[in-house]
Structure formats: C-alpha cells, structure tokens
Design a protein around this motif. Structure first.
Motif, PDB file in Angstrom:
ATOM      1  N   UNK A 173       6.663  -4.452   1.870  1.00 46.33           N
ATOM      2  CA  UNK A 173       7.376  -3.185   2.048  1.00 46.33           C
ATOM      3  C   UNK A 173       6.552  -2.263   2.937  1.00 46.33           C
ATOM      4  N   UNK A 174       7.224  -1.651   3.919  1.00 47.59           N
ATOM      5  CA  UNK A 174       6.570  -0.657   4.764  1.00 47.59           C
ATOM      6  C   UNK A 174       6.814   0.718   4.145  1.00 47.59           C
ATOM      7  N   UNK A 175       5.764   1.318   3.656  1.00 52.97           N
ATOM      8  CA  UNK A 175       5.868   2.604   2.968  1.00 52.97           C
ATOM      9  C   UNK A 175       5.912   3.723   4.000  1.00 52.97           C
ATOM     10  N   UNK A 176       7.065   4.386   4.097  1.00 47.77           N
ATOM     11  CA  UNK A 176       7.250   5.438   5.097  1.00 47.77           C
ATOM     12  C   UNK A 176       7.437   6.807   4.462  1.00 47.77           C
ATOM     13  N   UNK A 177       6.961   6.958   3.228  1.00 42.96           N
ATOM     14  CA  UNK A 177       7.069   8.245   2.566  1.00 42.96           C
ATOM     15  C   UNK A 177       6.233   9.273   3.307  1.00 42.96           C
ATOM     16  N   UNK A 178       6.527  10.527   3.048  1.00 40.96           N
ATOM     17  CA  UNK A 178       5.806  11.614   3.701  1.00 40.96           C
ATOM     18  C   UNK A 178       4.308  11.485   3.407  1.00 40.96           C
ATOM     19  N   UNK A 179       3.529  11.597   4.419  1.00 39.95           N
ATOM     20  CA  UNK A 179       2.090  11.480   4.268  1.00 39.95           C
ATOM     21  C   UNK A 179       1.583  10.055   4.411  1.00 39.95           C
ATOM     22  N   UNK A 187       1.354   6.374   6.526  1.00 40.40           N
ATOM     23  CA  UNK A 187       1.330   6.003   7.943  1.00 40.40           C
ATOM     24  C   UNK A 187       2.017   4.667   8.185  1.00 40.40           C
ATOM     25  N   UNK A 188       2.941   4.306   7.319  1.00 42.33           N
ATOM     26  CA  UNK A 188       3.677   3.074   7.524  1.00 42.33           C
ATOM     27  C   UNK A 188       2.884   1.832   7.221  1.00 42.33           C
ATOM     28  N   UNK A 189       2.045   1.883   6.192  1.00 44.18           N
ATOM     29  CA  UNK A 189       1.267   0.711   5.816  1.00 44.18           C
ATOM     30  C   UNK A 189       2.149  -0.341   5.169  1.00 44.18           C
ATOM     31  N   UNK A 190       1.926  -1.584   5.577  1.00 46.06           N
ATOM     32  CA  UNK A 190       2.615  -2.702   4.946  1.00 46.06           C
ATOM     33  C   UNK A 190       1.894  -3.028   3.639  1.00 46.06           C
ATOM     34  N   UNK A 191       2.644  -3.223   2.566  1.00 45.24           N
ATOM     35  CA  UNK A 191       2.029  -3.582   1.293  1.00 45.24           C
ATOM     36  C   UNK A 191       2.868  -4.647   0.600  1.00 45.24           C
ATOM     37  N   UNK A 192       2.222  -5.529  -0.169  1.00 47.07           N
ATOM     38  CA  UNK A 192       2.962  -6.573  -0.884  1.00 47.07           C
ATOM     39  C   UNK A 192       3.603  -5.994  -2.139  1.00 47.07           C
ATOM     40  N   UNK A 193       4.813  -6.461  -2.447  1.00 46.58           N
ATOM     41  CA  UNK A 193       5.484  -5.971  -3.653  1.00 46.58           C
ATOM     42  C   UNK A 193       5.928  -7.097  -4.577  1.00 46.58           C
ATOM     43  N   UNK A 194       5.966  -8.342  -4.099  1.00 42.63           N
ATOM     44  CA  UNK A 194       6.360  -9.452  -4.969  1.00 42.63           C
ATOM     45  C   UNK A 194       5.940 -10.772  -4.346  1.00 42.63           C
ATOM     46  N   UNK A 195       5.548 -11.707  -5.212  1.00 42.45           N
ATOM     47  CA  UNK A 195       5.204 -13.067  -4.786  1.00 42.45           C
ATOM     48  C   UNK A 195       5.827 -14.056  -5.754  1.00 42.45           C
ATOM     49  N   UNK A 196       6.517 -15.040  -5.191  1.00 38.59           N
ATOM     50  CA  UNK A 196       7.016 -16.177  -5.968  1.00 38.59           C
ATOM     51  C   UNK A 196       6.389 -17.416  -5.353  1.00 38.59           C
TER      52      UNK A 196
END
Length: 674
Positions: A306-312, A314-323
């Motif tokens: 998921x690319x986190x684009x919330x205020x503040x 910087x659009x960091x990619x982060x893992x949210x699930x692994x199967x």
C-alpha cells in the motif's frame, strides 16, 4: 605521440603463455603494401606492451608512411591472445582490433579498421567476409535445445582464451575468500546458528557488514516494513511488482477492507485501487515447482503493498499482507504487520521465494543465458567489419566465458547454486524454462513497455521507485546512442533491407532453437526476423545493450548487500514456513536458517559476484572495435549523456531515504562479465 624519427607500437594482451620470455613478432605495412622488417616484442599478460621501433627497421617504408595493416606471429613456445595493436608515428595514429588467438607458425593479419555494410563492398571483399563468417559459424555452434535459452555448444577458443584471466580470477577469488574465511578468522564455525546475535558475530575480517545487516533492527518494526517494501522496488528483483486493478485479486488472498483497515485507513478496497494505492507481488510461477532441492520447500507467495498518501506522508510503500502460497486455506493464513514474529518469519519466507525468482529468472535466465544466445548469433551472422558487430562487441565482453565458468562451478548439479537455494539447480532451470515461454523482447525486454504493462510508470502514484526512475534515464541514453549510431549507417529502410548480414542476424534471433542450425528463439523481436524499419533495429539494439549493462547490474551488484545477511534475503531456508498464526519467537526464525557452512558459502559467492572489475558503460577501451571518426563522436556524446545521468542520480540520492546506485552509469559495466 611518437618521435618523428620512429614508430611506437603498443600491443594489448589479454593472455600470454609462458608468463616470462614470451615472444611476439610484428610486421607493419604501408598503403603501398610495403612491409617493415620483423619487429620482436616480449609481451606481458593483462595489459599493454610497448616497443619503440627505430627508423632503421622501417627502411622499406620510411619515416613518413601511413600504416594501414599489421600482421603478428607468436614465438615457437608462445601462445598469445591479442586484443588490439596501436601504431603511432608522425603520420600514423592507427588502432587495429585483433581479438584472436595468435600461435606459431602462422602469421595473423590484424583486421583493418574498415567499417562497412556488405552491400557497399566489392565482390572480393564480400567473398572474404563470407569465408570468415563460415569459419566463425563452425566455432560458434548452438547447443542442442534443452528448454533453456540458446547457448553455445562448445567454448570457442577465442572466447576462452581472451577471457581466461577473468575466469581464473573469479574462480580463484571464490575459493580464496571461502577458504580464508573458514581457515582464518573462524577456524571452528558452529554447525548451526543459535541466535541472531550469534549470526552477526560471523562478520569482520574478510567480510564487511552488508547493508542487509546494518539496516536490520527488529526494535523498529515500521522501519523494517519500509525496508521490506523497498526491496520490491529497489532491491535485486524490482520488476515483479505490479499495480492492483482488480478487487477480485485482493479477495484471492482472503483479505477485506476491515482486515486491512489498520493499514489502509478508511479507504475501501475499490477506493484504494481507484487511487492507485494497492500493488501486488505475485510469485505464482513458483507454484508446484516439480524439482526443488530435496527436503526443502519453495513458497509461491502473494504480497500486498500500500502506498500511504495521507497528509504528512511522502508516499512510502509498505507491506500490508502476505500469503505464502497461492490458494487461501486454513493452513495458509494471511499474515499481517500486527502478527509479531509470525509476520517477521513470513517476510523472510517471502524473500526466500523472491530470491529463487531473482537468481533463476531475473539474473541467470534473462541476463546471462538469454544474452549468450544473442552473442552467438552476432558472431555467426555479422562480419567484424559490420557496424552493428562493432557496436555490440563491447557488450559481450567475457559473457560466454563467465557463463562457461558458471556451468562448471555455480549452476551444475552439486554446484554452489544447488547448495544455497531452496529450488536447487533443477528447480532453477525449471523456472527459467517456464518463464521463457512467456518472455517477449518488445515487452519484457523493453523497459518503458514493461513498466506500463505492470502499471508502475506513474511516478506520482508510486513514488520512490528509484530503479524505475534511474533505469529509464539510462535506457533513454542508450536509445539515443543507438538511434544516432544506426542512422549514421542506415539512411533509410532501403539500406536496411539491402543488408543481408543484418537480415540474417535478425532472422536467427527469432529462429526456433530446434531449427536445423539452431537459433535464439526469441519472441517479440521487432520485425519478427525481417527488418524493414530502422526504428525496429534501434529498439532491438537498445534492448540488448540495456540488458547487458544496466539490466544485469541491477540484478547483480547488490547481491552481497542483500544475500550477505541470511535473514534479510535468504537463498536457503530449512523446515516449513508457518502454517498458522500462533505465537512465534526468535528461535523459530533462527531454526529456519541453514548451517553455518552454507551461510558462509552464500556470503563468499555473493561477495565475489558483487565485484565490478571491468570498464563502465560507454568506456569501450577494453574492446575498442568502433573506429570511424563520426561513430567515435557519437560514442563521445553517449558518454557525455551518461555522465549527466550519473550526476542527476547522485543529486537525487542525496535526498533519498534509501539510496539507489546500482544503475548509476559509473557503476554499471558494459557487459555481463561477472
């Protein structure tokens, strides 16, 4: 410049035996075909040997002659591989490419520096070109098809000898590093690792701390997740990630908006997809590998990011699930960032699968082996006078030799890859064969198209994808170089269609590997074996040069930093991946690690493979086949463009959280030489 009263001859030697008292004779010819006296030299290996020729040796030529031809012969007890010969005087500044084995008693004429298309030559010249090509085809025969990319049947003696020093250096280095480590700093390595702290004690002396270790900090789980996500876009295998465009794909891994809410906020899955926030790494190709290393498991995982684009942010990619396997089942749960050690262990098993894909497909299969077939075809179909041969030659330096070494030490049954990867060598070859049926030059081998296919070209939607941004810069520089170079020799499509050598080359690139004389069997080659468009030739050449340089560099030179610390990117894991989300601990992670000997062997080979020993992209001094004045100006512009790219990457890296240098032109070799 040489003294006006004499000539300076420089002979560049790749290999010579014996190392002491080797003998070589040279005769120069002027434009009236008058010869000099025989000039004796005592060449040394791996460099340049120079002799200043007194004018008395040049009586038949004189002091003002223009040297246009050279012939050489080794002494009775000498075997010598000559790269090139330079001759300089007041009126001569000539560079003769030789690139062949020189043995007694035969004299060898250094090919002149003429660059020409065959249709522009006279009948006699073309007869000689054809005779030379026919001899070359006997040396460069295709191996009988075995499901892998096209390979040479037997090592051509020219390739073997010119590259012998490189092969020996690598082979000895592998042995020296590993032996020194076992017998030196750690005389009695433990059979198994007992803790992560125990593992970190292995570093020092021969092996520096790799990046994978220096950034390993389990006390900062959010940082560890960012690092894991960064491996998907800026690690060794950055061309798997793709934009998620179908909600059904998310449901395949058994997650819902409610499950993902702690990680993606109030967005629904459909909203996250619409905003280009969700990305997938699907290693389905590893499912049901039929021939993995006996007793080891190969996962076929799906990772959701998921690319986190919330205020503040910087659009960091982060893992949210692994199967860890393809089909959702009670024994195949979806692991989440809130699952403690289970999450950490799931990420490690995901990386183990990614490593299998990387070594088999990204690295070995579709740089080393794929480009070997292209190199063989180039030797078989293009005269050394052909401008495209001259352009491509620097990008095949040591390729066949390093592959030959790999087949004997790295990718053979019982070899290094067989010992340090869960797939084993049979599983590795199985994956290459499977992927080869899908690979297309006009998609997978053409970077801008591949990015669009995967939906990752949008820099706003997926920021911090440094591989994409930097590799595109290099690709564009190569494309400009190929455009300028090709259009120097082909003014229109008529020149291209009339060139029977380049047409035979294109045909063999696409010819089936099981055809009468063999072929590369490449799919998606622009023109499909019949070149009618200059633009198609430019695209093909750009794909080849990019793959041999930046494409290989991105898959190769970070190996020690990634594989060097086993939990960070493990080639081999023991036991079974977690089948449930019950509480796990550090001991469960450590128990999955291989024995110390395997860890050390992984460190040794990846350290060697991460070493760069040849010239950087655009510096063709090692294989100076391009000699036309106008072409050399194009090469110079290429180098200037690459210097600008390098400077831009360096500037960008100053502001990046995770620096990325692996396709910076100054760190990228011309060829797959290691």
């Amino acid at each position: 410049m040489a003294n006006v009263e004499g000539y300076v001859i420089k002979v560049y030697i790749a290999q010579v035996t014996p190392l002491k008292k080797a003998e070589l004779s040279v005769i120069l010819f002027d434009d009236c075909d008058s010869p000099s006296d025989e000039i004796a030299m005592n060449p040394e290996p791996f460099g340049c040997s120079t002799v200043v020729v007194p004018i008395t040796k040049m009586d038949k030529i004189g002091s003002d002659a223009r040297i246009v031809k050279v012939k050489i012969r080794a002494g009775k007890k000498t075997t010598c591989y000559v790269d090139r010969i330079e001759v300089k005087s007041k009126y001569t500044n000539a560079n003769f490419g030789v690139f062949c084995l020189v043995e007694y008693p035969n004299w060898t004429f250094a090919p002149d520096t003429d660059t020409s298309l065959p249709q522009n030559n006279n009948t006699e010249s073309n007869k000689k070109r054809l005779e030379t090509l026919q001899k070359t085809r006997k040396e460069y025969k295709f191996k009988k098809p075995d499901g892998l990319p096209a390979q040479v049947d037997k090592m051509p003696k020219e390739e073997k000898f010119s590259s012998q020093y490189g092969a020996e250096v690598v082979g000895h280095f592998i042995k020296a590093e590993f032996t020194k480590f076992l017998d030196g700093t750690f005389k009695h390595p433990k059979h198994t690792v007992q803790s992560l702290e125990d593992l970190t004690s292995l570093y020092g002396g021969v092996f520096n701390k790799p990046e994978g270790l220096t950034r390993w900090n389990l006390s900062n789980k959010q940082e560890m997740d960012l690092i894991f996500a960064n491996q998907r876009i800026n690690g060794l295998n950055p061309s798997v990630i793709q934009l998620c465009t179908d909600p059904e794909y998310i449901r395949k891994i058994g997650v819902s908006a409610e499950t993902l809410k702690p990680f993606i906020g109030e967005l629904t899955i459909e909203q996250a997809i619409g905003k280009k926030c969700l990305y997938i790494c699907d290693l389905k190709i590893l499912q049901n590998v039929r021939h993995p290393k006996k007793g080891f498991t190969v996962c076929a995982p799906i990772g959701l990011f998921f690319v986190d684009k919330k205020e503040g942010k910087d659009g960091r990619l982060k893992p949210v699930a692994i199967q860890l396997f393809q089909e959702s089942a009670p024994y195949n749960p979806v692991f989440l960032p809130t699952d403690g050690w289970s999450w950490t262990i799931a990420k490690m098993w995901f990386n183990n699968a990614d490593a299998s894909y990387h070594q088999s497909i990204t690295h070995l299969g579709f740089t080393h082996l794929l480009m070997e077939g292209v190199a063989v075809t180039t030797h078989r179909q293009l005269s050394q006078h052909h401008p495209i041969f001259k352009m491509l030659a620097p990008h095949f330096l040591f390729l066949i030799a390093i592959n030959n070494l790999a087949r004997s030490q790295l990718v053979n049954p019982g070899g290094i890859i067989d010992r340090i990867m869960n797939t084993g060598i049979d599983g590795c070859f199985e994956l290459i064969t499977k992927r080869l049926t899908e690979w297309r030059m006009d998609v997978d081998g053409t970077l801008p198209v591949d990015l669009v296919k995967r939906g990752v070209e949008d820099t706003t939607a997926l920021p911090n994808y440094h591989f994409r941004d930097d590799a595109l810069r290099v690709y564009d520089a190569i494309y400009t170089y190929a455009t300028d170079y090709v259009k120097l020799y082909y003014k229109d499509s008529g020149d291209l269609e009339g060139d029977w050598e380049i047409q035979a080359w294109a045909k063999e690139l696409t010819a089936k590997r099981d055809s009468k004389d063999g072929g590369c069997g490449l799919q998606g080659v622009p023109g499909n074996g019949q070149l009618k468009s200059v633009d198609d030739l430019i695209t093909i050449l750009t794909s080849i040069i990019y793959t041999c340089s930046a494409g290989h560099a991105s898959a190769n030179f970070a190996q020690y930093d990634e594989y060097g610390f086993q939990p960070n990117y493990p080639g081999l894991l023991q036991g079974l991946p977690p089948k449930d989300k019950s509480e796990h601990f550090e001991k469960d992670l450590v128990q999955a690690l291989p024995v110390v000997k395997t860890i050390l062997e992984t460190m040794a080979i990846t350290k060697v493979l991460s070493a760069k020993d040849t010239k950087s992209l655009g510096d063709f001094e090692e294989v100076p086949t391009i000699s036309d004045e106008k072409a050399l100006k194009i090469v110079q512009r290429f180098r200037e463009n690459l210097a600008k790219v390098s400077k831009d990457i360096e500037t960008d890296n100053a502001n990046r959280k995770f620096q990325y240098t692996h396709v910076d032109p100054k760190f990228v070799p011309n060829a797959i030489s290691i």
